[in-house]
Design a protein around this motif. Structure first.
Motif, mmCIF file in Angstrom:
data_model
loop_
_atom_site.group_PDB
_atom_site.id
_atom_site.type_symbol
_atom_site.label_atom_id
_atom_site.label_comp_id
_atom_site.label_asym_id
_atom_site.label_seq_id
_atom_site.Cartn_x
_atom_site.Cartn_y
_atom_site.Cartn_z
ATOM 1 N N VAL A 94 0.839 -1.199 0.000
ATOM 2 C CA VAL A 94 0.000 0.000 0.000
ATOM 3 C C VAL A 94 0.873 1.247 0.000
ATOM 4 C CG1 VAL A 94 -1.605 1.338 1.403
ATOM 5 C CG2 VAL A 94 -1.956 -1.097 1.099
ATOM 6 N N TYR A 95 1.904 1.218 0.864
ATOM 7 C CA TYR A 95 2.833 2.353 0.956
ATOM 8 C C TYR A 95 3.519 2.602 -0.380
ATOM 9 C CZ TYR A 95 7.315 4.507 2.025
ATOM 10 O OH TYR A 95 8.423 5.290 2.008
ATOM 11 N N LEU A 96 3.951 1.499 -1.037
ATOM 12 C CA LEU A 96 4.705 1.622 -2.283
ATOM 13 C C LEU A 96 3.858 2.239 -3.382
ATOM 14 C CD1 LEU A 96 7.569 0.670 -2.521
ATOM 15 C CD2 LEU A 96 6.783 -1.318 -3.732
ATOM 16 N N ILE A 97 2.586 1.808 -3.467
ATOM 17 C CA ILE A 97 1.746 2.284 -4.558
ATOM 18 C C ILE A 97 1.157 3.651 -4.235
ATOM 19 C CG2 ILE A 97 -0.335 1.777 -5.864
ATOM 20 C CD1 ILE A 97 0.298 -1.179 -5.460
ATOM 21 N N GLY A 153 8.141 14.255 5.304
ATOM 22 C CA GLY A 153 6.702 14.081 5.384
ATOM 23 C C GLY A 153 6.280 12.918 6.259
ATOM 24 N N SER A 154 5.430 12.053 5.735
ATOM 25 C CA SER A 154 4.835 10.988 6.540
ATOM 26 C C SER A 154 5.651 9.701 6.497
ATOM 27 C CB SER A 154 3.418 10.701 6.043
ATOM 28 O OG SER A 154 3.461 10.249 4.712
ATOM 29 N N PHE A 155 6.821 9.722 5.844
ATOM 30 C CA PHE A 155 7.561 8.470 5.680
ATOM 31 C C PHE A 155 7.978 7.796 6.985
ATOM 32 C CE2 PHE A 155 9.084 9.624 1.189
ATOM 33 C CZ PHE A 155 7.830 9.327 0.728
ATOM 34 N N PRO A 156 8.468 8.544 8.012
ATOM 35 C CA PRO A 156 8.839 7.848 9.246
ATOM 36 C C PRO A 156 7.669 7.104 9.864
ATOM 37 C CG PRO A 156 9.742 10.037 9.233
ATOM 38 C CD PRO A 156 8.836 9.953 8.063
ATOM 39 N N ASP A 157 6.457 7.690 9.805
ATOM 40 C CA ASP A 157 5.290 7.002 10.341
ATOM 41 C C ASP A 157 5.041 5.699 9.599
ATOM 42 O OD1 ASP A 157 5.052 9.157 11.936
ATOM 43 O OD2 ASP A 157 3.639 10.200 10.634
ATOM 44 N N TRP A 158 5.132 5.776 8.258
ATOM 45 C CA TRP A 158 4.917 4.570 7.460
ATOM 46 C C TRP A 158 5.983 3.524 7.776
ATOM 47 C CZ3 TRP A 158 0.994 2.792 4.688
ATOM 48 C CH2 TRP A 158 0.005 3.696 4.294
#
Lengths: 174, 111, 89
Positions: A76-79, A163-168
């Motif tokens: 999901v994260y990748l797409i 952005g939101s990457f650390p959360d992901w």
């Protein structure tokens, strides 16, 4: 032992996808099934210890990544957010290539991740997204040094840079 | 279908070209890495997507095989490209190349 | 209707043209690091053009070679980076 089997199975899947369409059992010939099985067992025996080192002191085992839920999240994260950020990154870099407006610098961010996989995922995501390139990592605290092509503030939070990457990354790997 | 292929291949060529130009235009190694890594990864991603769509659209055993192999090549590219660029950036920093015109350099205080 | 192979040849020719740019950077580069960046870009471009040529000639072998090339060039880049860091003497 688990590491050995997981590595062997992953190697077997790669072998089968490389020899797709060679025969009639499934889509593969009997020779490919046998030689693939033998080769992936050898690969598992040699590389299993390297691929999953789950005996590091104080670190969580990397076998936790076998949970299929994490793979789903990863997909999901990748797409979703990743591809979108990557497209924006490329338009941004294209703009800077054409105009030549840059304001580079190296900043330090602390995403607060502890697992190796999480840090690797975050560092690779950072490299492929807007104007940032991870240069070095502080292995004790998990801090990343990031080369930022357009520095807006000299002491940014992790959120300001990526952005939101650390959360992901935390959701996927921790 | 053809239009989709043209668009994918066109985006691929455009971004690969931008990456190559970035290599010549930027002033120092880190900014060059920005251009080179991002643009060529993105460009190759779209080129490979074009070939995958082509393979599956043609159908037949041979073209499906082509598409699957391209998917594996794409995975290899996506994993190795950023990792290689970290390695280059860290090696460049440790061998004493400073970023040109840097506003801030936190790594210098560190080591 | 499906695309002509000619389009793939044109795309591959564009990539070959971009390879010239990175060769220029390898030649000019003031430091070793710049040359390695040029080499890395060249590797990615070669892999991309091999994939496209595989589609153009309808030969899967090109793509197989591209996979191996990508992995081996990655190992090469890591090796040169290690050498630059001064860990190999």
């Amino acid at each position: 032992m688990l590491a050995f089997f997981v590595t062997a199975i992953v190697a077997f899947i790669f072998y089968l996808s490389l020899t797709f369409g060679s025969g009639t059992i499934g889509a593969w010939s009997i020779e490919e099934w046998i030689s693939g099985a033998v080769l992936s067992l050898i690969v598992g025996a040699i590389a299993g210890r390297v691929a999953f080192d789950h005996k590091r002191q104080g670190k969580k085992s990397s076998l936790r990544m076998l949970n299929p839920l994490r793979w789903l999240l990863f997909l999901v994260y990748l797409i979703g957010p990743f591809l979108w950020a990557m497209a924006k990154a490329n338009l941004d870099v294209a703009y800077r290539v054409i105009t030549g407006k840059i304001r580079p610098g190296i900043v330090r961010i602390s995403p607060g991740l502890t697992t190796d996989f999480g840090i690797t995922l975050l560092a690779n995501s950072i490299t492929l997204t807007p104007g940032t390139l991870s240069v070095d990592v502080d292995e004790e605290s998990g801090d990343l040094f990031v080369h930022w092509i357009n520095v807006k503030e000299t002491d940014p939070s992790a959120k300001a840079v990526c952005g939101s990457f650390p959360d992901w990354a935390r959701r996927i790997a921790e | 279908m053809n239009i989709l292929l043209y668009v994918l291949l066109g985006i691929g060529v455009l971004f690969n070209g931008l990456g190559a130009i970035a290599l010549l235009r930027f002033p120092d190694i880190y900014t060059r890495l920005h251009g080179a890594t991002k643009c060529t990864t993105f460009g190759s991603l779209f080129t490979a997507l074009g070939v995958i769509v082509y393979g599956f659209a043609r159908g037949g055993a041979q073209y499906n095989t082509l598409a699957i192999h391209v998917i594996i090549a794409l995975i290899a590219l996506l994993v190795t490209n950023p990792t290689g660029s970290h390695a280059i950036a860290r090696a460049a920093y440790r061998s004493g190349i400073k970023p040109v015109g840097a506003v801030v350099d936190k790594l210098e205080d560190q080591s | 209707m499906i695309i002509e192979p000619m389009v793939f040849f044109i795309v591959a020719a564009c990539f070959a043209f971009f390879v010239l740019f990175s060769l220029l950077r390898i030649g000019l580069g003031p430091t070793v690091g710049d040359r390695v960046v040029g080499l890395d870009t060249l590797n990615t471009l070669v892999v991309a053009s091999m994939i496209v040529l595989g589609a153009a000639f309808d030969q899967v072998v090109f793509v197989d070679v591209a996979i191996i090339y990508a992995l081996l060039s990655f190992v090469g880049t890591l090796y040169v980076a290690r050498y630059l860091e001064g860990e190999l003497q």
